[in-house]
Design an enzyme around this catalytic site. Structure first.
Site, PDB file in Angstrom:
ATOM      1  N   GLU A 269       1.069  -1.234   0.021  1.00 55.62           N
ATOM      2  CA  GLU A 269       0.224   0.166   0.088  1.00 55.62           C
ATOM      3  C   GLU A 269       0.909   1.223  -0.007  1.00 55.62           C
ATOM      4  OE1 GLU A 269      -2.818  -0.770   3.280  1.00 55.62           O
ATOM      5  OE2 GLU A 269      -3.954  -1.965   2.083  1.00 55.62           O
ATOM      6  N   ASP A 348      -8.457  -9.006   4.207  1.00 55.23           N
ATOM      7  CA  ASP A 348      -8.114  -8.228   5.156  1.00 55.23           C
ATOM      8  C   ASP A 348      -9.132  -7.989   6.156  1.00 55.23           C
ATOM      9  OD1 ASP A 348      -6.921  -6.047   6.366  1.00 55.23           O
ATOM     10  OD2 ASP A 348      -7.559  -4.440   4.781  1.00 55.23           O
ATOM     11  N   GLU A 376     -12.571  -2.273  12.139  1.00 57.26           N
ATOM     12  CA  GLU A 376     -12.444  -1.556  10.770  1.00 57.26           C
ATOM     13  C   GLU A 376     -13.651  -2.018   9.684  1.00 57.26           C
ATOM     14  OE1 GLU A 376      -8.726  -1.930   8.555  1.00 57.26           O
ATOM     15  OE2 GLU A 376      -9.443  -0.746   6.880  1.00 57.26           O
TER      16      GLU A 376
HETATM   17  C1  GCV Z   1      -2.346   0.377   8.439  1.00 54.66           C
HETATM   18  C2  GCV Z   1      -5.790  -2.027   5.432  1.00 54.66           C
HETATM   19  C3  GCV Z   1      -6.468  -0.756   6.125  1.00 54.66           C
HETATM   20  C4  GCV Z   1      -5.056   0.188   6.034  1.00 54.66           C
HETATM   21  C5  GCV Z   1      -3.887  -0.511   6.988  1.00 54.66           C
HETATM   22  C6  GCV Z   1      -3.657  -1.692   6.499  1.00 54.66           C
HETATM   23  C7  GCV Z   1      -2.576  -2.571   6.763  1.00 54.66           C
HETATM   24  O1  GCV Z   1      -5.689  -1.956   4.282  1.00 54.66           O
HETATM   25  O2  GCV Z   1      -7.447  -0.174   5.447  1.00 54.66           O
HETATM   26  O3  GCV Z   1      -5.580   1.146   6.967  1.00 54.66           O
HETATM   27  O4  GCV Z   1      -2.994   0.134   7.070  1.00 54.66           O
HETATM   28  O5  GCV Z   1      -4.788  -2.663   5.919  1.00 54.66           O
HETATM   29  O6  GCV Z   1      -2.866  -3.658   7.355  1.00 54.66           O
HETATM   30  O7  GCV Z   1      -1.509  -2.129   6.783  1.00 54.66           O
END
Ligand code: GCV
Length: 661
Positions: A269, A348, A376
């Site tokens: 990411e 996720d 989340e």
């Molecule tokens: C910390 C998901 C979340 C992100 C997070 C990522 C991760 O994509 O939406 O906010 O980033 O996981 O676990 O690194």
């Protein structure tokens, strides 16, 4: 007396009985000079005082009952034996942490209704590492935080106050022994946590944690040589980069001797990593492992690596495959002080996913299970979602990586491979809200994760009952009501959100509430592939081949829609709406029914909460009630959007003729 600005969570210790007499404490083989032991004694004094009104007296002769704390090297690391008797309680422990945990166990048992003389437990941690991962940013915001701001950072400074110590107490009380204080997305000021700018404060924090048996860890920016070192590369095989890191680690450990090590999110990411230089994940992790080794530190390297710029038209690339594809071939290449941290599922933290095939897929590498108690995708600590049943399913999953000791719990604890580094980590759900977790009931997940990571044999119900007794101390009938609410909540959330393991029908970015096509045409690799005939992703040998990443028994089971567990059917298969499920319902009817049921059952949760009005303190009651009001709006929205979407796609009416839009 000053009013506390935060609650005491499960350490409020309601009075359980009127005590008789007082206590003295005798130490054998432990010393009061140890900060951990001294804190254990303080906790006992405070706890027993609240629970029974009994005092701890300092004169050794005056006490009528004795808490005798004895060192016993036969007991496993961080373990304890506690036993009540006519004279008081004996606590034997292997080390300071074991003694501290033993004291908390004594208080827990008394709070749960045991008489001091009847206490009995022999315990040792299931997992060597039991960690909380904060996604706190240095400006005070929290990535995926739903309970206020960070209590560690504000305006790019580290905050240390009484709350810090209370936080450490809460964590120690459930035997957490490692905390990562900053977000894995390390940017801006957070990159400088390993510099002079922050050393003093990080050190102070690590010392407070240390007094409760907790090691402080930092998330690390893989591109530190560039960002804070002024270099033009962070290639892990570059000699100058390695020597920069060697010097950096020497400096870091000279200033932060208690630091446990680092957590790294690389090549994920947008975060930098070894791929930029044509290097492998092992090259990156091992280089850091080597430079930290002289100081006894560890590198926890996340496996959340996938292509987040996928074209939705591409049906061959499957995000679910990514972790295994990137990490499996390097099994055995990771150095001893490197641990791979693997999310519970391949995508996720959805409400339902299969267990990641990397867990146990790796047989020669230290592994750590990562779960998320920050809600989340599971309702933002507005909707009630007790996650311990989900974590239990993951831990109990037979990977088939070995003839025996093949569950995820076996793998991450070290039982399968006989390794000593591994465990469980949770993305934590706390913030600076008065009640720490936004929803008071979400603290059951904070408590529960700690307890479960210490003892993976505990049931979700046992943990829920402990938490209720410690937090609210309700009469049996009310305890049953709240316990049942917690235990039902995950399935209810699942019913009114996305069906049968497909996931991702959430509002993009924010991840609260429905948006069925929100991620369907995006770059994130998160598709449901619904059309007018059916829905689901073909991950079989005829599709993306993801099912084949499991050992044969599981691969076969998932590959066939007739043997695939139905709660995961749409994760593995593209299924027609007219497909007959084992319940005798068609898929489309199941979608309608489960969404109507989920919304109705959410109303049942809210009604159950109302029934507890007299038993719960007014402030807590009102706070939670407001959350249920929001949950009901959310459940209704999910129900109607999902049902309307599939009615419009399929053109098939609900057999029961309910309103669909
Ligand atoms: C910390 C998901 C979340 C992100 C997070 C990522 C991760 O994509 O939406 O906010 O980033 O996981 O676990 O690194």
């Amino acid at each position: 007396m000053a009013t506390r600005e935060w609650t005491q969570l499960w350490l409020g210790y309601h009075k359980v009985c009127e005590g008789e007499g007082c206590w003295k404490i005798v130490l054998e083989g432990f010393s009061k000079d140890s900060a951990i032991i001294s804190n254990a004694l303080k906790e006992f004094t405070r706890g027993i005082g609240s629970l029974t009104g009994e005092e701890v007296v300092s004169s050794e002769d005056a006490g009528q009952k004795t808490l005798k704390i004895t060192a016993n090297k036969e007991i496993k690391k961080e373990g304890y034996h506690i036993q009540g008797n006519a004279e008081g309680i004996t606590l034997e422990a292997s080390d300071d942490n074991g003694a501290l945990y033993g004291v908390f166990a004594i208080l827990r048992q008394i709070a749960c209704g045991q008489k001091a003389g009847e206490i009995s437990e022999n315990a040792a941690p299931s997992n060597p590492l039991r960690m909380m991962n904060h996604w706190d940013n240095m400006d005070g915001s929290i990535e995926r935080g739903y309970s206020g701001k960070s209590f560690f950072f504000e305006n790019e400074e580290i905050v240390i106050d009484e709350r810090t110590r209370d936080y450490a107490r809460f964590m120690a009380s459930v035997a957490i022994n490692g905390v990562v204080i900053n977000n894995v997305n390390v940017k801006g000021a957070a990159s400088y946590l390993i510099t002079d700018r922050y050393f003093d404060k990080v050190k102070e924090l690590s010392e407070i944690f240390g007094e409760y048996g907790i090691k402080l860890y930092l998330s690390l920016n893989f591109a530190s040589p560039i960002e804070i070192g002024g270099m033009d590369t962070c290639d892990p095989l570059d000699k100058e980069v390695i020597s920069w890191w060697e010097k950096k680690m020497a400096e870091v450990y000279a200033r932060l001797p208690l630091l446990g090590g680092f957590l790294v999110k690389a090549d994920s990411e947008g975060r930098p990593g070894p791929f930029t230089y044509g290097r492998t994940q092992a090259d990156g992790a091992n280089m850091l492992g080597d430079v930290i080794k002289p100081y006894g530190g560890i590198i926890i390297w996340r496996c959340f690596v996938y292509n987040c710029t996928q074209d939705w038209r591409d049906t061959k690339t499957d995000r679910a495959r990514a972790g295994y594809d990137y990490f499996k071939d390097l099994d055995g290449a990771y150095h001893d002080n490197v641990i791979l941290q693997i999310k519970n599922g391949p995508m996720d933290f959805q409400i339902r996913e299969p267990v990641s095939p990397l867990l146990g897929g790796l047989t020669k590498t230290n592994q750590m299970l990562e779960v998320q108690i920050a809600q989340e995708y599971t309702g933002h600590q507005i909707d009630l979602c007790y996650l311990i049943p989900l974590f239990k399913e993951v831990l109990d999953f037979h990977t088939h990586c070995a003839p025996e000791k093949d569950t995820v719990a076996d793998v991450v604890s070290g039982r399968t491979m006989g390794n000593t580094l591994g465990g469980m980590a949770a993305v934590i759900n706390t913030g600076n809200d008065l009640n720490w977790t936004g929803d008071d009931l979400a603290a059951a997940n904070t408590y529960g994760f700690g307890r479960l990571s210490f003892n993976t044999d505990l049931s979700a119900e046992e943990i829920a009952r402990e938490w209720i007794a410690l937090t609210f101390k309700l009469p049996k009938k009310e305890e049953d009501v709240l316990c049942s609410m917690l235990l039902r909540s995950r399935e209810i959330y699942e019913k009114y959100s996305s069906p049968l393991g497909i996931g991702w029908m959430v509002t993009p970015n924010d991840h609260y509430g429905p948006s069925v096509d929100g991620y369907e045409y995006s770059r994130w690799g998160t598709y449901h592939r619904a059309d007018h005939l059916g829905i689901g992703v073909d991950r079989t040998d005829k599709g993306t081949g993801y099912a084949q990443q499991y050992y044969e028994e599981n691969a076969k089971m998932y590959n066939d829609p007739h043997t695939c567990p139905e709660e995961l059917l749409l994760f593995f298969h593209h299924i027609p709406y007219t497909w007959m499920l084992k319940t005798g319902k068609t898929l489309i009817q199941h979608i309608y029914d489960s969404h109507f049921e989920g919304e109705e059952e959410a109303r049942g949760l809210a009604a159950d909460w109302d029934s507890l009005k007299e038993a719960i303190p007014a402030a807590e009651f009102d706070r939670v009630k407001k959350r249920f009001d929001l949950q009901l709006d959310n459940a209704r929205e999910w129900r109607d959007q999902v049902n309307s979407y599939f009615f419009r796609k399929s053109g098939i009416a609900d057999e029961k003729g309910r309103t669909i839009y």
